[in-house]
Structure formats: C-alpha cells, structure tokens
Design an enzyme around this catalytic site. Structure first.
Site, mmCIF file in Angstrom:
data_model
loop_
_atom_site.group_PDB
_atom_site.id
_atom_site.type_symbol
_atom_site.label_atom_id
_atom_site.label_comp_id
_atom_site.label_asym_id
_atom_site.label_seq_id
_atom_site.Cartn_x
_atom_site.Cartn_y
_atom_site.Cartn_z
ATOM 1 N N SER A 81 137.037 71.139 82.717
ATOM 2 C CA SER A 81 135.676 72.157 83.264
ATOM 3 C C SER A 81 134.535 71.213 83.520
ATOM 4 C CB SER A 81 136.479 73.212 83.393
ATOM 5 O OG SER A 81 135.004 73.893 84.232
ATOM 6 N N ASP A 119 142.447 77.898 92.804
ATOM 7 C CA ASP A 119 141.134 77.900 91.711
ATOM 8 C C ASP A 119 139.640 77.494 92.375
ATOM 9 O OD1 ASP A 119 139.275 76.922 90.414
ATOM 10 O OD2 ASP A 119 139.579 75.594 88.993
ATOM 11 N N HIS A 153 141.443 79.060 87.270
ATOM 12 C CA HIS A 153 140.319 77.858 87.222
ATOM 13 C C HIS A 153 141.149 77.735 86.006
ATOM 14 C CE1 HIS A 153 136.849 75.622 86.279
ATOM 15 N NE2 HIS A 153 136.239 75.798 85.241
#
Ligand code: MLT
Length: 200
Positions: free
Chosen positions: A101, A151, A182
């Site tokens: 991320s 996501d 995610h």
C-alpha cells in the site's frame, strides 16, 4: 528514520520492507521470513504521522498525494538506504523492496526517480505514485505487482498503468490479481515467494 536491520546470509539480497499506512518497521517482518528467511532485512518506519499513523509521505486526501513531500521523502529514503549500506556493509545493488500500500507506493516512486535504487520490488496493492514523471531507466529491474480486483483504495487501472510505466522504462514486470480488496493476503505472499524463487 526508525528501522530494524537483520543481517542474513552474505550471498542473499537485502529486503527493504516498507509498511502500509498505520504500520511500522515490525509489520512486514513475518512476510520477509516467509519469502526468504536467509535474506537480510532493512525494515523502515515512515517518517510521516497521519492522525498517529506512520506513513512514508503526506497525502492531501485518500489517493491524492502531496507531490512535494513525496519527492522529498523519496530522496530521504534513497539516501537513508545508501547510509545504511555503508554502515552495515551490504551491497547497494542487491536490494529488493517489499512494500504494501503506502509502502508499495514509495517503493514505486524510488523506481520512478532512480535508475539504480532497487534490483527488484514486490509491490502489494500499489498505485501510480506520479502520473507526470519521466520514469528512470529500469533495464534489468524485476518487479512483481499484486493487486486486488475489488480494491477500493487502489483501483485496478492503477496497477495496470503502473505495469505499463515500469515496462516502458525497461523493467521486467509481472502483474497478478487477487479476487480481493485492499488487504494483504497469505495467498499473494505465496505468489510473491514463488515469483522471487523463480526470478532470483
Ligand atoms: C497511499 O496513500 O499511499 C495510498 O492511498 C494507500 C494508503 O496508504 O492507503
């Protein structure tokens, strides 16, 4: 920067671990252990705090980056890696980033900005860090991108565009999809491990 360095076997790469928003230098240690327990580890905590949550660079809103801070923090991280390579005596050319991320985004930006920053990168749920950039040459760099088809934070198109930017710069990119959102799943860590084992 706060960090952990664990020395591995001499002939193995150094994993540069870059956590997601709200993580820290401990977050991805278990993942490195799964991918290659003999590799060295340089795990860094992002210098930015967003409501108490560590990050690697500021953002103005969800998915909207503070580009000035991104540039500053990317340079800061690049120089930090160089300092630690000199201090611990590891090969600056033998670093594989593993980022999730926000950590994947700064790893991607290291690739966008610097020709020799990384030998390889595993990017879990990344975005394109900078749509305006001329991406640095990445001939011979190996990149594994894994993204979630559902996501909400990193839409599919981001992973597709990132693959194209890096491929156009000469990198050898593998893009894999998870039928997930995610979250970082064990399944994708196993895919990253398989990619690492066949690539390095
Ligand atoms: C970012 O800000 O880097 C991305 O939106 C991912 C996140 O950290 O939520």
């Amino acid at each position: 920067m706060n960090y952990i360095f664990n020395k591995g076997k001499e002939d193995k790469p150094v994993f540069l671990l870059l956590h997601g928003t709200g993580g820290d230098e401990n977050s991805l240690l278990a993942l490195a252990e799964i991918i290659d327990p003999e590799a060295s580890v340089l795990s860094v905590r992002g210098n930015i705090l967003e409501h108490g949550m560590p990050r690697f660079f500021r953002r103005l809103a969800e998915g909207v980056f503070d580009m000035e801070d991104l540039a500053f923090r990317t340079k800061e991280l690049y120089e930090f890696i160089g300092e630690k390579a000199a201090e611990y005596g590891f090969d600056r050319q033998n670093i594989i980033a593993i980022g999730y991320s926000n950590g994947a985004n700064i790893a991607a930006n290291l690739l966008f900005e610097y020709e020799n920053a990384l030998k390889g990168a595993v990017l879990h749920h990344p975005m394109v860090p900078n749509h305006e950039a001329t991406v640095a040459k990445q001939d011979g760099t190996h990149v594994f991108i894994v993204a979630g088809v559902n996501d909400p934070i990193c839409p599919q198109q981001e992973a597709i565009d990132l693959e194209r930017y890096l491929t156009d710069a000469g990198a050898n990119v593998t893009l894999e999809w998870e039928s997930n959102g995610h979250q970082l799943t064990m399944n994708e860590v196993q895919k990253a491990k398989a990619w690492y084992e066949r690539t390095f």
